[in-house]
Every structure is written in C-alpha cells, then in structure tokens.
Design an enzyme around this catalytic site. Sequence first.
Site, PDB file in Angstrom:
ATOM      1  N   ARG A 188       7.203  90.664 -33.414  1.00 49.48           N
ATOM      2  CA  ARG A 188       7.752  90.511 -34.766  1.00 49.48           C
ATOM      3  C   ARG A 188       8.072  89.061 -35.066  1.00 49.48           C
ATOM      4  NH1 ARG A 188      12.263  94.786 -33.491  1.00 49.48           N
ATOM      5  NH2 ARG A 188      12.120  93.437 -31.683  1.00 49.48           N
TER       6      ARG A 188
ATOM      7  N   LYS B  57      19.482 103.767 -19.893  1.00 47.55           N
ATOM      8  CA  LYS B  57      19.930 103.623 -21.281  1.00 47.55           C
ATOM      9  C   LYS B  57      20.283 105.018 -21.783  1.00 47.55           C
ATOM     10  CE  LYS B  57      16.863  99.991 -23.042  1.00 47.55           C
ATOM     11  NZ  LYS B  57      15.836  99.810 -24.083  1.00 47.55           N
TER      12      LYS B  57
ATOM     13  N   HIS C 133       6.625 100.325 -35.898  1.00 49.15           N
ATOM     14  CA  HIS C 133       5.809 100.950 -34.845  1.00 49.15           C
ATOM     15  C   HIS C 133       4.580 101.630 -35.448  1.00 49.15           C
ATOM     16  CE1 HIS C 133       9.920 101.519 -32.659  1.00 49.15           C
ATOM     17  NE2 HIS C 133       9.287 100.542 -32.042  1.00 49.15           N
TER      18      HIS C 133
ATOM     19  N   SER D 117      14.526  99.458 -33.996  1.00 46.90           N
ATOM     20  CA  SER D 117      15.173 100.779 -33.857  1.00 46.90           C
ATOM     21  C   SER D 117      16.687 100.609 -33.811  1.00 46.90           C
ATOM     22  CB  SER D 117      14.692 101.466 -32.572  1.00 46.90           C
ATOM     23  OG  SER D 117      13.309 101.680 -32.617  1.00 46.90           O
TER      24      SER D 117
END
Length: 164
Positions: free
Chosen positions: A94, A45, A21, A132
């Site tokens: 990514r 979440k 990030h 993460s």
Amino acid sequence: MATSQRIAVYPGSFDPLTNGHVDIIRRGARLFDRIVVAILVNEQKTPMFTTDDRVAMVREAFAGEPSVGVETFDGLLVEFAARHGAGAIVRGLRAVSDFEYEFQMALMNRRLDARVETVFMMPAAEYSYISSRLVKEVVMLGGSVTGLVPEAVERRLHDRRARA
Ligand code: PNS
C-alpha cells in the site's frame, strides 16, 4: 490439474477481508490461472473473526469465481505454497511503510524455498490507506466503513459490534 497452470497464493490474516484485499485478488486472478487465498490460523493473535468466518467472507466475495480458491494454513507459508503447486506468493503493497516488513518476508521465504517468487501488487489508490485493523477500529467506534469492505463483511462487523 495440469502442471503448466500458474498458481499463486495470497496469504494473510484477512481479519476481515477488505476491498483492498479484493482488489489485489482480482489483479492476481488476471495474472495467474488460479489464486489461492491462504488464511493464517494464528493461535497467538486473537482475531476478531474465527477462521471459519474469515473463510466464509472470502467465499462470499468470490462466489462463482472458480479461479479464486480459499484455504487455511498454519506453519510455513512456503510449505503451503509447495503443497498447492504455487510458484508465486502475492502480497499487496500500500505504501512505502509496508515495504520493510514485506522485503524481509520475501527474502526469508526465498531463503526457505527459492522456487517460490514473491510478487508485489499495488491496490487501486482509493484503497491504499485501508487496513483490517483500521476498519475494525472505525466500526467498533461507530463509524462507517461502507465502500471499504464487501457488504457481507460490513454486516458481520456490525453484528460483532452489536454483540460487543
Ligand atoms: O496479513 P498479514 O497478517 O500481514 O499476513 C502475514 C503472513 C500470514 C503472510 C505471515 O505472517 C506468514 O507468512 N506467516 C506464516 C509463517 C511463515 O511462513 N513465516 C516465515 C516466513 S516470513
């Protein structure tokens, strides 16, 4: 703030901020006058870190860099972008596996507000496998994430493990 400023938002959960990030934010800060990291307040979440912690980690990583801002948001991202005068949404890509989800979000956001353009950026190859989720898993299982997250984030992850 002058209306000619080019402002981007960089949205995400940032639970927690990784060096991937950080890399994208720095690349974005070179392209835009201001980049606003927009941390999703997600009631569904259950994040490892509170919203305040996630904001603090970004603030610590970009202390003294006035072109990088941090805000929280809920509701529609395009509405957040409009409120902040942002013409672009930055997202990191990514790998090809990220593409499908990102493509759907970009086109949905375009349908919701065609004035906001999504800009995809690739992190440095050395960060292309970091997420993460994996960082949290490795720390909770006793592995090292040194070099994969900012130091302040690493400290907080170890505190969290110690309290688990
Ligand atoms: O880092 P993440 O968890 O992949 O980020 C996802 C995020 C925050 C970018 C996405 O969930 C989002 O934009 N949520 C806001 C709700 C919204 O605007 N939904 C419609 C557009 S797809």
